[in-house]
Enzyme design. Structure first.
Site, PDB file in Angstrom:
ATOM      1  N   GLY A  22      -7.641   9.356  -0.314  1.00  0.00           N
ATOM      2  CA  GLY A  22      -7.975  10.357   0.713  1.00  0.00           C
ATOM      3  C   GLY A  22      -8.342  11.699   0.096  1.00  0.00           C
ATOM      4  O   GLY A  22      -8.283  12.735   0.766  1.00  0.00           O
ATOM      5  N   HIS A  62       0.856  -1.194   0.000  1.00  0.00           N
ATOM      6  CA  HIS A  62       0.000   0.000   0.000  1.00  0.00           C
ATOM      7  C   HIS A  62       0.892   1.245   0.000  1.00  0.00           C
ATOM      8  O   HIS A  62       1.953   1.257   0.617  1.00  0.00           O
ATOM      9  CB  HIS A  62      -0.923   0.000   1.232  1.00  0.00           C
ATOM     10  N   GLU A 100      -4.062   1.940  -7.368  1.00  0.00           N
ATOM     11  CA  GLU A 100      -4.460   3.073  -6.519  1.00  0.00           C
ATOM     12  C   GLU A 100      -3.559   4.266  -6.832  1.00  0.00           C
ATOM     13  O   GLU A 100      -2.446   4.361  -6.293  1.00  0.00           O
ATOM     14  CB  GLU A 100      -4.267   2.725  -5.035  1.00  0.00           C
TER      15      GLU A 100
HETATM   16  P1  13P Z   1      -9.853   6.271   0.415  1.00  0.00           P
HETATM   17  O1  13P Z   1     -10.955   5.406  -0.145  1.00  0.00           O
HETATM   18  O2  13P Z   1     -10.154   6.779   1.791  1.00  0.00           O
HETATM   19  O3  13P Z   1      -9.435   7.339  -0.555  1.00  0.00           O
HETATM   20  O4  13P Z   1      -8.577   5.312   0.604  1.00  0.00           O
HETATM   21  C1  13P Z   1      -8.179   4.520  -0.454  1.00  0.00           C
HETATM   22  C2  13P Z   1      -7.172   3.552   0.007  1.00  0.00           C
HETATM   23  O5  13P Z   1      -6.036   3.891   0.269  1.00  0.00           O
HETATM   24  C3  13P Z   1      -7.585   2.150   0.121  1.00  0.00           C
HETATM   25  O6  13P Z   1      -6.484   1.313   0.279  1.00  0.00           O
END
Ligand code: 13P
Length: 257
Positions: free
Chosen positions: A174, A97, A168
């Site tokens: 966020g 991550h 991602e």
């Molecule tokens: P958000 O959905 O809060 O933007 O976070 C995404 C995330 O990092 C999931 O691993």
């Protein structure tokens, strides 16, 4: 890729108490039992995992960890091994991550973790994504390509099928808005292309690709249908019991493609 959708909730370092964690997990589990085309995975912090693994298995509901260490045992203060996770009934592990990469996990460490997770019989959800987009020079494609290549260095070709990819884009995590579904489609194709260089076209066609970054119950169905991803990695909305239930319902109610 299958027709089933996969929704993964990454709770990050939340909530503050076991009682709250049990409440959020119970809601997710309850709705998951009604899902027809969707599977749900929740990834709570390590300390809550043991208490949240269902006593009786639920077909559409599983537990994942947010990380794991690649060594099996020994003098690694603060770490948790994949064997320990497997032993208590955890089935998935998020690897690489961006928040962990930011705290020091290199592509090399990510690759070691991917191998360890697969060897323990668990499914790695491997996160990749560019930190920013270079609209003019498009250098983010190269950055992403290198990251994917290096995050799977030394991972045997035959285990490609056991990997879940989570795209991602770091700038969309966020944030207020997710990446646009049309862009998600383009990027998920690119991610698959790079994955196919490492694992072969046949494996890449079947690999499950998730999108993560500011997903909520309102944008979830569009991201899946227009972005053509197999599921979602959800942060904040996975802790919002009402929002997560609505998200699961929205995804499960989509017309089957
Ligand atoms: P958000 O959905 O809060 O933007 O976070 C995404 C995330 O990092 C999931 O691993």
């Amino acid at each position: 890729m299958t027709n089933r959708k996969l929704i993964v909730g990454n709770w990050k370092m939340n909530p503050g108490t076991l009682a709250e964690a049990k409440k959020i997990a119970a809601r997710a589990r309850r709705i998951a039992t009604t899902l027809e085309h969707t599977d749900a995975v929740i990834c709570p912090p390590f300390v809550f995992l043991g208490a949240l693994v269902p006593k009786k298995p639920v077909k559409q509901f599983h537990i994942g960890a947010q990380s794991a260490y690649f060594e099996e045992s020994g003098a690694f203060t603060g770490e948790v091994s994949v064997t320990m996770l497997h032993d208590i009934g955890v089935e998935y592990v998020i690897v690489g991550h961006s928040e962990e990469r930011a705290r020091g996990d290199t592509d090399e460490i990510v690759a070691k973790k991917v191998k360890a997770v697969i060897e323990a019989g668990l499914t790695p959800i491997v996160c990749v994504g560019e930190a920013s987009r270079d609209i003019e020079g498009a250098s983010h494609y190269d950055v992403l390509k290198e990251q994917i290549k290096n995050s799977f260095a030394g991972v045997p070709k035959r285990v490609g099928r056991d990997i879940i990819l989570a795209y991602e884009p770091v700038w969309a995590i966020g944030a207020k808005e997710s990446m646009l579904p049309e862009q998600i489609y383009e990027m998920s194709l690119f991610v698959k292309k790079v994955f196919s260089d490492a694992f072969g076209a046949e494996t890449a066609v079947e690999v499950t690709v998730l999108y993560g970054g500011s997903v909520n119950y309102r944008n979830a169905a569009d991201i899946i249908s227009i972005g053509k991803v197999d599921g979602l990695l959800v942060g904040r909305e996975s802790l919002n019991t009402v929002g997560f239930v609505e998200l699961l319902k929205a995804v499960d109610g989509m017309k089957q493609q």
